[in-house]
Motif scaffolding. Structure first.
Motif, short mmCIF file in Angstrom:
data_model
loop_
_atom_site.label_atom_id
_atom_site.label_comp_id
_atom_site.label_asym_id
_atom_site.label_seq_id
_atom_site.Cartn_x
_atom_site.Cartn_y
_atom_site.Cartn_z
N THR A 56 73.37 66.41 63.88
CA THR A 56 74.71 65.88 64.09
C THR A 56 75.70 67.03 64.18
OG1 THR A 56 76.39 64.34 63.23
CG2 THR A 56 75.18 65.65 61.62
N ARG A 57 76.73 66.85 64.98
CA ARG A 57 77.75 67.89 65.15
C ARG A 57 78.97 67.54 64.31
NH1 ARG A 57 78.27 72.00 68.50
NH2 ARG A 57 76.48 71.30 69.73
N LEU A 58 79.29 68.41 63.37
CA LEU A 58 80.43 68.20 62.48
C LEU A 58 81.46 69.29 62.75
CD1 LEU A 58 78.51 67.30 59.20
CD2 LEU A 58 79.56 65.74 60.84
N GLY A 59 82.42 69.00 63.60
CA GLY A 59 83.44 69.98 63.95
C GLY A 59 83.42 70.33 65.42
N GLN A 60 84.36 71.17 65.85
CA GLN A 60 84.48 71.59 67.23
C GLN A 60 84.34 73.10 67.36
OE1 GLN A 60 88.45 69.73 67.77
NE2 GLN A 60 87.51 68.48 69.37
N ASN A 61 84.21 73.56 68.58
CA ASN A 61 84.10 75.00 68.86
C ASN A 61 85.46 75.64 68.66
OD1 ASN A 61 83.88 77.58 70.03
ND2 ASN A 61 82.31 76.88 71.46
N ASN A 80 78.42 74.44 63.75
CA ASN A 80 78.88 73.05 63.69
C ASN A 80 77.74 72.04 63.68
OD1 ASN A 80 81.61 73.87 63.85
ND2 ASN A 80 81.43 74.09 66.07
N VAL A 81 76.55 72.44 64.08
CA VAL A 81 75.43 71.52 64.13
C VAL A 81 74.70 71.52 62.80
CG1 VAL A 81 73.27 70.94 65.27
CG2 VAL A 81 75.19 71.81 66.60
N VAL A 82 74.62 70.35 62.18
CA VAL A 82 73.97 70.20 60.89
C VAL A 82 72.81 69.22 61.04
CG1 VAL A 82 74.28 69.59 58.45
CG2 VAL A 82 76.17 70.58 59.74
N THR A 83 71.70 69.51 60.41
CA THR A 83 70.54 68.62 60.48
C THR A 83 70.50 67.73 59.25
OG1 THR A 83 69.25 70.22 61.76
CG2 THR A 83 68.04 68.48 60.63
N ILE A 166 73.14 65.54 53.38
CA ILE A 166 74.46 66.16 53.55
C ILE A 166 75.45 65.51 52.59
CG2 ILE A 166 76.32 66.68 55.17
CD1 ILE A 166 74.31 66.34 57.43
N VAL A 167 76.09 66.30 51.77
CA VAL A 167 77.05 65.78 50.79
C VAL A 167 78.34 65.42 51.52
CG1 VAL A 167 78.32 66.26 48.66
CG2 VAL A 167 76.02 67.23 49.00
N ARG A 168 78.78 64.19 51.40
CA ARG A 168 79.95 63.73 52.15
C ARG A 168 81.23 64.47 51.75
NH1 ARG A 168 79.56 57.24 53.39
NH2 ARG A 168 77.32 57.17 53.79
N SER A 169 81.35 64.84 50.49
CA SER A 169 82.58 65.53 50.07
C SER A 169 82.71 66.91 50.70
CB SER A 169 82.60 65.65 48.54
OG SER A 169 81.44 66.32 48.06
N ASP A 170 81.63 67.45 51.24
CA ASP A 170 81.70 68.73 51.93
C ASP A 170 82.34 68.58 53.31
OD1 ASP A 170 80.46 69.93 49.80
OD2 ASP A 170 78.47 69.99 50.72
N TYR A 171 82.37 67.35 53.82
CA TYR A 171 82.93 67.08 55.15
C TYR A 171 83.85 65.86 55.08
CZ TYR A 171 79.17 70.18 56.63
OH TYR A 171 78.33 71.26 56.78
N ASP A 176 90.45 67.66 59.79
CA ASP A 176 89.83 67.66 61.11
C ASP A 176 88.88 66.46 61.21
OD1 ASP A 176 88.59 68.10 63.51
OD2 ASP A 176 87.73 70.04 62.98
N PRO A 177 89.32 65.37 61.82
CA PRO A 177 88.49 64.15 61.89
C PRO A 177 87.14 64.36 62.57
CG PRO A 177 90.75 63.67 62.51
CD PRO A 177 90.64 65.15 62.43
N THR A 178 87.06 65.38 63.44
CA THR A 178 85.78 65.62 64.10
C THR A 178 84.75 66.24 63.15
OG1 THR A 178 86.31 67.85 64.89
CG2 THR A 178 87.00 66.00 66.27
#
Length: 351
Positions: A56-61, A80-83, A166-171, A176-178
């Motif tokens: 999944t991609r979390l964030g933008q370039n 930005n890509v997290v597995t 993936i811990v939700r509080s980290d994102y 940044d909604p993306t």
């Protein structure tokens, strides 16, 4: 001399193995979310491994921006890509046949009837077990990912649980909604038989659509209660404010559609709740076995074809009973490619 046990056992096991894709197909035809997943090709067969991964991609370039034509372009490395990774749930069972039925092989209970009875029993059982597990309020260590647990009654940005490792509080996605590993949530009261209620639910559907108005970004199914469906039917009958998802209706799911999100009733949904899901950001992953002929994404239903058999094992005779068992199983899980595209409303008015 009567027909031997070995031949009957092999024939029943063979028939179960050949027909097992129909059992798997029936699993998908008896759950609205899985129907949509099948129709949209959101089923993946994985060969080997002890977990299911979902990138999944979390964030933008961060290098992309508007600059003066003489300004230097940023060349920061991106991460930005997290597995996300998920465990593998096993749903299994056994078809039991009594040895005395050898004597009935030439009569009404011939071998075809024995096999068809075992197939019908599995087709009626596996779908219910899997559908209930996917909507468990509290899952156990052997259950698949639960939709109910993964869409908590906690505000967006404040969720702290771990999903896919993936811990939700980290994102939190607050700045940044993306870059959000959070689901949407609303406790706003909404009566779908009223103009205001329709507006409230529509606003929530848009909240689950961070990419804007693109159809693929919006939730395409809502699991709710019969009471909510009944309440909404009053407005639908009087003013025809709702459409219908014809594809779901084709497979026997009565529904109404708001902003292309189909509302269907699910017996596992709690009072006043509505689970809004975007199947473009969900997937069912299945571990391939000895009888799996293909891998990667497949289309499970639509034309009725499927290439996903249950794994059926050779028959084993009991040492102290006049029975033999044919074991069968499927290893699978529900995985999320994104969380912010889904949400929970838990104050919908019921009839």
């Amino acid at each position: 001399m009567g027909v031997s046990y070995e031949r009957i056992a092999r024939d029943v096991a063979f028939t179960l193995s050949v027909k097992s894709p129909k059992i798997f197909e029936n699993i998908f035809l008896n759950n609205g979310v899985l129907v949509l997943m099948g129709l949209k090709g959101r089923v993946r067969i994985v060969r080997g491994g002890n977990r299911f991964d979902e990138r999944t991609r979390l964030g933008q370039n961060s290098n992309v921006d508007h600059r003066d034509k003489f300004a230097a372009i940023s060349t920061n490395m991106q991460n930005n890509v997290v597995t996300a990774y998920y465990g593998q749930a096993v749903c299994d069972g056994a078809a039991m046949v009594n040895l005395v039925e050898e004597d009935q092989n030439a009569g009404p209970q011939r071998i075809e009837a024995l096999a068809e009875d075992a197939i019908e029993e599995c087709m009626n059982t596996f779908p219910n077990k899997i559908a209930d597990a996917l909507m468990k309020s509290t899952s156990t260590s052997v259950d698949p990912t639960s939709i109910v647990e993964e869409l908590p009654a906690t505000a967006f940005g404040s969720q702290t649980q771990t999903t896919g490792g993936i811990v939700r509080s980290d994102y939190p996605g607050t700045s940044d909604p993306t870059k959000a590993w959070q689901t949407q949530y609303s406790n706003d009261s909404a009566d779908l038989s009223s103009e205001a209620g329709i507006a409230t639910v529509s606003k929530f559907i848009w909240a689950c659509s961070p990419g804007g108005s693109a159809l693929s970004e919006r939730p395409d199914i809502c699991l709710t209660t019969t009471g909510v469906i009944a309440k909404a039917s009053a407005k639908g009958d009087v003013l025809r404010r709702f459409d219908t998802n014809d594809k779901l209706a084709k497979f026997g799911f009565d529904n109404f559609s708001l902003l292309n999100c189909a509302f269907i009733a699910d017996r596992n949904v709690g009072s006043k709740k509505g689970y809004f899901l975007n199947v473009n950001y969900m997937r069912i992953q299945v571990l391939g076995g000895a009888r799996t002929r293909r891998t990667r994404s497949i289309k499970v239903i639509g034309d009725g074809a499927t290439a996903v058999p249950l794994q059926v094992r050779p028959p084993i005779e009991s040492y102290n009973e006049l029975n033999y068992a044919i074991k069968m199983y499927i290893v699978y899980n529900l995985t999320f490619g994104g969380l912010r595209q889904h949400g929970l409303m838990d104050n919908l008015t019921e009839a």
